[in-house]
Scaffold this active site. Sequence first.
Site, PDB file in Angstrom:
ATOM      1  N   ASP A 115      25.051  22.923  39.901  1.00 19.00           N
ATOM      2  CA  ASP A 115      26.464  23.114  39.581  1.00 19.00           C
ATOM      3  C   ASP A 115      26.731  24.440  38.872  1.00 19.00           C
ATOM      4  OD1 ASP A 115      25.067  22.253  37.340  1.00 19.00           O
ATOM      5  OD2 ASP A 115      26.098  20.341  37.195  1.00 19.00           O
ATOM      6  N   ASN A 151      28.319  10.073  29.765  1.00 17.44           N
ATOM      7  CA  ASN A 151      29.174   9.174  30.553  1.00 17.44           C
ATOM      8  C   ASN A 151      28.526   8.792  31.885  1.00 17.44           C
ATOM      9  OD1 ASN A 151      29.406  11.503  32.029  1.00 17.44           O
ATOM     10  ND2 ASN A 151      31.601  11.773  31.741  1.00 17.44           N
ATOM     11  N   HIS A 167      27.236  10.901  34.134  1.00 18.50           N
ATOM     12  CA  HIS A 167      27.353  11.842  35.257  1.00 18.50           C
ATOM     13  C   HIS A 167      25.995  12.449  35.616  1.00 18.50           C
ATOM     14  CE1 HIS A 167      28.365  15.377  32.309  1.00 18.50           C
ATOM     15  NE2 HIS A 167      27.126  15.510  32.691  1.00 18.50           N
ATOM     16  N   GLU A 186      31.416  13.350  37.945  1.00 20.97           N
ATOM     17  CA  GLU A 186      31.949  12.561  36.840  1.00 20.97           C
ATOM     18  C   GLU A 186      32.247  11.127  37.298  1.00 20.97           C
ATOM     19  OE1 GLU A 186      31.708  13.699  33.975  1.00 20.97           O
ATOM     20  OE2 GLU A 186      32.899  15.486  33.565  1.00 20.97           O
TER      21      GLU A 186
HETATM   22  C1  F6R Z   1      23.917  20.431  34.496  1.00 20.39           C
HETATM   23  C2  F6R Z   1      23.949  19.042  34.930  1.00 20.39           C
HETATM   24  C3  F6R Z   1      24.485  17.996  34.012  1.00 20.39           C
HETATM   25  C4  F6R Z   1      23.584  17.814  32.794  1.00 20.39           C
HETATM   26  C5  F6R Z   1      24.136  16.757  31.859  1.00 20.39           C
HETATM   27  C6  F6R Z   1      23.279  16.591  30.622  1.00 20.39           C
HETATM   28  O1  F6R Z   1      23.384  21.244  35.503  1.00 20.39           O
HETATM   29  O2  F6R Z   1      23.565  18.759  36.015  1.00 20.39           O
HETATM   30  O3  F6R Z   1      24.605  16.785  34.699  1.00 20.39           O
HETATM   31  O4  F6R Z   1      22.309  17.439  33.241  1.00 20.39           O
HETATM   32  O5  F6R Z   1      25.425  17.115  31.467  1.00 20.39           O
HETATM   33  O6  F6R Z   1      23.358  17.750  29.860  1.00 20.39           O
HETATM   34  P1  F6R Z   1      22.380  17.981  28.619  1.00 20.39           P
HETATM   35  O7  F6R Z   1      21.027  18.119  29.173  1.00 20.39           O
HETATM   36  O8  F6R Z   1      22.868  19.266  27.979  1.00 20.39           O
HETATM   37  O9  F6R Z   1      22.527  16.789  27.742  1.00 20.39           O
END
Ligand code: F6R
Length: 259
Positions: free
Chosen positions: A67, A136, A138, A143
Amino acid sequence: MELIIAKDYREMSRQAATLVAAHIIVNPRLVLGLATGSTPLGTYEELVKMKKKGMADFSLATTFNLDEYIGLGPKDRASYHYFMFHNLFNGLNIRRENINLLNGLAKDPKAECRRYEKAIQKAGGIDLQILGIGQNGHIGFNEPSEVFPTVAHIVDLSEETRRVNAKFFKDKKRVPTQAISVGIGTIMKAKEIMLLANTKEKAEAITEAIEGPVRPQVPASVLQLHPKSVMILTEQAAKGLKHIFYKSNKFSYIEKKVV
Ligand code: F6R
């Protein structure tokens, strides 16, 4: 789904890096799906160390990131492009032309989504997809919603995700409201998936994803349907699991379970 419970972040990161390195040995032309965020930082650090010691050769590997924020360019320190070069690519011997990233500055983000999906297909799909998980539930920036998005798409980031990710921005007002993310369909087509989670803030999402029903309101729950997925969790992230018995001991990981 296989679970590996590690005692702490360091062990989780080592386990994950060791698995990636093993994949590279078996298949030097590995197509690796990559995540950003705090969770995989330790894994990336370990991979860079392995490369330095001659234990991992990425010269033939290809990568696709999950992403990118819309509106942030490669030089922006908060962009995922910048993150990846700074935390991983600069330390590996991967070829620039084999690194695939979404362009957050694309004039036509929808066309960018189509371009990216085609590039993944042209590369033969993802062999190993590394994932983090949002509080959440995701994965990527898919989301919670009413449906599982299939392919790359534009996402309106939830307030919760923007609040959590504000830690990566000096000016909190700059947290983008939109991103481009590969879809759940794209993620699920990966031959193998490795999800990492380490903090207690992720415990609820992990419990829902593993033990709850498969539903788009908890996007990570879809991984229950994947034929080859592994979750590498710290004890803290696994602490909400009710149906899985695991016990602590002195080894670096405690128990492997197939659920
Ligand atoms: C980012 C991604 C997101 C993160 C998620 C957890 O490339 O794919 O799904 O893996 O937001 O983020 P952290 O690791 O910062 O808790």
